[in-house]
Write a protein that holds these residues in place. Structure first.
Motif, PDB file in Angstrom:
ATOM      1  N   TRP A 260       0.702  -1.134   0.087  1.00 13.12           N
ATOM      2  CA  TRP A 260       0.105  -0.130  -0.048  1.00 13.12           C
ATOM      3  C   TRP A 260       0.937   1.179  -0.145  1.00 13.12           C
ATOM      4  O   TRP A 260       1.844   1.362   0.488  1.00 13.12           O
ATOM      5  CB  TRP A 260      -0.895   0.121   1.102  1.00 13.12           C
TER       6      TRP A 260
ATOM      7  N   ARG B  24       0.592   5.866  -0.588  1.00 17.45           N
ATOM      8  CA  ARG B  24      -0.538   7.016  -0.542  1.00 17.45           C
ATOM      9  C   ARG B  24       0.263   8.232  -0.952  1.00 17.45           C
ATOM     10  O   ARG B  24       1.511   8.272  -1.014  1.00 17.45           O
ATOM     11  CB  ARG B  24      -0.689   7.229   0.977  1.00 17.45           C
TER      12      ARG B  24
ATOM     13  N   ARG C 267       4.287  10.149  -4.005  1.00 16.94           N
ATOM     14  CA  ARG C 267       4.095   9.024  -3.349  1.00 16.94           C
ATOM     15  C   ARG C 267       4.659   8.280  -2.383  1.00 16.94           C
ATOM     16  O   ARG C 267       5.944   8.309  -2.554  1.00 16.94           O
ATOM     17  CB  ARG C 267       3.467   7.985  -4.511  1.00 16.94           C
TER      18      ARG C 267
ATOM     19  N   ASP D 245      -2.770  11.581   7.689  1.00 12.89           N
ATOM     20  CA  ASP D 245      -2.932  10.528   6.976  1.00 12.89           C
ATOM     21  C   ASP D 245      -3.890  10.605   5.678  1.00 12.89           C
ATOM     22  O   ASP D 245      -4.080   9.779   4.779  1.00 12.89           O
ATOM     23  CB  ASP D 245      -3.799   9.440   7.832  1.00 12.89           C
TER      24      ASP D 245
ATOM     25  N   ALA E 120      -4.897  11.339   2.123  1.00  9.95           N
ATOM     26  CA  ALA E 120      -4.234  11.099   0.972  1.00  9.95           C
ATOM     27  C   ALA E 120      -4.990  10.047   0.249  1.00  9.95           C
ATOM     28  O   ALA E 120      -5.861   9.489   0.531  1.00  9.95           O
ATOM     29  CB  ALA E 120      -2.956  10.261   1.342  1.00  9.95           C
TER      30      ALA E 120
ATOM     31  N   TYR F 244      -4.903   6.415  -1.517  1.00 13.77           N
ATOM     32  CA  TYR F 244      -4.201   5.220  -0.907  1.00 13.77           C
ATOM     33  C   TYR F 244      -4.284   4.364  -2.132  1.00 13.77           C
ATOM     34  O   TYR F 244      -5.383   4.141  -2.747  1.00 13.77           O
ATOM     35  CB  TYR F 244      -4.807   4.587   0.207  1.00 13.77           C
TER      36      TYR F 244
ATOM     37  N   GLY G 296      -6.645   4.028  -6.933  1.00 12.62           N
ATOM     38  CA  GLY G 296      -6.579   4.624  -5.574  1.00 12.62           C
ATOM     39  C   GLY G 296      -7.759   4.632  -5.152  1.00 12.62           C
ATOM     40  O   GLY G 296      -8.824   4.818  -5.620  1.00 12.62           O
TER      41      GLY G 296
ATOM     42  N   GLN H 188      -9.944   7.444  -1.929  1.00 10.88           N
ATOM     43  CA  GLN H 188      -9.468   8.407  -1.162  1.00 10.88           C
ATOM     44  C   GLN H 188      -9.783   8.299   0.348  1.00 10.88           C
ATOM     45  O   GLN H 188     -10.796   7.802   0.798  1.00 10.88           O
ATOM     46  CB  GLN H 188     -10.338   9.748  -1.508  1.00 10.88           C
TER      47      GLN H 188
END
Length: 121
Positions: free
Chosen positions: A36, A38, A45, A90, A92, A94, A114, A116
């Motif tokens: 994973w 983000r 990223r 946090d 972002a 992902y 991705g 959100q």
């Protein structure tokens, strides 16, 4: 070819939890290292968490260690990211990734679109 679809993102208050899922299709991912990542607005990223093919080894960025847990269910061809004690930083998009090339923290063969995650203070 592997297609990855992330789900489970959303808006949550600080201190809350979310569970992201990454469903793979096209072929089994049971032999792939998964990860994973983000990307926050205006930032590059970054690696969040990785897991080897069996699930026996996991890897975390220092910023999420102790709060996030990566896991996988090879029978379901799915990888998860449990996120607890969420912080505004946090927030972002992902991304799920499959098939790490030289380790869990950088290059992967396949990427999802991705999901959100927004954490309000």
């Amino acid at each position: 070819q592997v297609q990855l679809v992330e789900s489970g993102g959303g808006l949550v208050q600080a201190g809350g939890s979310l569970r992201l899922s990454c469903a793979a299709s096209g072929r089994t991912i049971r032999t792939d290292g998964m990860g994973w990542f983000r990307q926050a607005p205006g930032k590059e990223r970054e690696f969040v968490a990785g897991i080897n093919w069996s699930g026996a080894s996991t890897y975390y960025a220092d910023s999420v260690k102790g709060r996030f847990t990566i896991s996988r269910d090879n029978a379901k061809n799915t990888v998860y990211l449990q996120m607890n004690s969420l912080k505004p930083e946090d927030t972002a998009v992902y991304y799920c990734a499959a098939g790490w090339i030289s380790g869990p923290t950088s290059q992967y063969r396949y990427w999802g679109q991705g999901t959100q995650v927004t954490v309000s203070s």
